[in-house]
Design a protein around this motif. Structure first.
Motif, short mmCIF file in Angstrom:
data_model
loop_
_atom_site.label_atom_id
_atom_site.label_comp_id
_atom_site.label_asym_id
_atom_site.label_seq_id
_atom_site.Cartn_x
_atom_site.Cartn_y
_atom_site.Cartn_z
N ARG A 29 0.83 -1.21 0.00
CA ARG A 29 0.00 0.00 0.00
C ARG A 29 0.86 1.25 0.00
N ARG A 30 1.89 1.24 0.82
CA ARG A 30 2.79 2.41 0.86
C ARG A 30 3.48 2.61 -0.48
N ARG A 81 2.32 1.76 -3.40
CA ARG A 81 1.32 2.31 -4.33
C ARG A 81 1.09 3.79 -4.05
N GLN A 82 1.00 4.12 -2.77
CA GLN A 82 0.79 5.53 -2.41
C GLN A 82 1.99 6.37 -2.86
N ASP A 83 3.19 5.87 -2.63
CA ASP A 83 4.39 6.59 -3.05
C ASP A 83 4.41 6.74 -4.57
N GLN A 84 4.01 5.67 -5.27
CA GLN A 84 4.02 5.70 -6.74
C GLN A 84 2.99 6.70 -7.25
N GLN A 85 1.80 6.70 -6.62
CA GLN A 85 0.75 7.63 -7.04
C GLN A 85 1.17 9.08 -6.76
N ALA A 86 1.83 9.28 -5.66
CA ALA A 86 2.28 10.62 -5.31
C ALA A 86 3.36 11.10 -6.27
N ASP A 123 -4.55 13.32 -12.50
CA ASP A 123 -5.79 13.62 -11.80
C ASP A 123 -6.87 14.12 -12.76
#
Length: 151
Positions: free
Chosen positions: A136-137, A139-144, A150
Motif C-alpha cells: 500500500r505504501r 502504491r501511495q508513493d508511486q501515485q504521489a 488527476d
C-alpha cells in the motif's frame, strides 16, 4: 484454532493424576519399608531366641520352647509373604506412575506442537499484514510521484 488452550485442562488433569500416583507410590513404599523392618526385627528375635541357651529342666519346657520357635518361624514366614505382597504393590504403583508420566509427556508434546503451529499462523498473518502495508505504501508513493494523472 487455539487447540493449545483446549489441551491445557487435560494437561492439568494429567499432572494432578501423576502427582496423585506419586503420592500413592510414596505411601506404598513407606508401608513396604515398615514391613521390611518388622521382618528384620522378627528374624533377629527368632535367631536370638533359637541361639539362647535356656536350661530346659523338663520335657514340657522343651516342648514349649519348640512350639514357641515354630510360632516364631510361622510369624517370619507370614511377614515374608506380607513383604512380598507389599513389594508387588510398590512395583504396580511404580508402573502406574511411569504410565501417568508418559501420558502427561504425550499431552505436553501435543500442546507444544499446537503452540508451535499457532505461532506459525500468527507469524504468517503478521508477515502478510506487513507485506500488504508495504505494498500500500509503495502504491501511495508511486501515485504521489505521478503528477498529472488527476484528470
Amino acid at each position: 484454532m487455539m487447540q493449545s488452550r483446549r489441551i491445557d485442562p487435560l494437561l492439568r488433569r494429567a499432572q494432578e493424576h501423576e502427582d496423585e500416583v506419586a503420592r500413592d507410590l510414596a505411601e506404598r513404599q513407606r508401608n513396604l519399608d515398615t514391613h521390611v523392618s518388622r521382618l528384620e526385627e522378627l528374624r533377629r528375635y527368632a535367631e536370638e531366641y533359637a541361639g539362647s541357651q535356656m536350661a530346659a529342666t523338663s520335657p514340657a519346657q522343651l516342648t514349649n520352647r519348640r512350639a514357641f520357635l515354630d510360632r516364631l518361624d510361622s510369624a517370619v514366614e507370614q511377614q515374608m509373604r506380607t513383604v512380598d505382597q507389599n513389594r508387588a504393590r510398590v512395583e504396580a504403583e511404580r508402573a502406574r506412575l511411569l504410565l501417568a508420566s508418559r501420558e502427561k509427556q504425550v499431552l505436553e508434546q501435543l500442546a507444544a506442537s499446537y503452540r508451535a503451529q499457532e505461532r506459525q499462523v500468527v507469524e504468517r498473518r503478521d508477515q502478510r499484514d506487513m507485506d500488504d502495508l508495504g505494498a500500500r505504501r509503495a502504491r501511495q508513493d508511486q501515485q504521489a510521484a505521478e503528477p498529472g494523472d488527476d484528470a
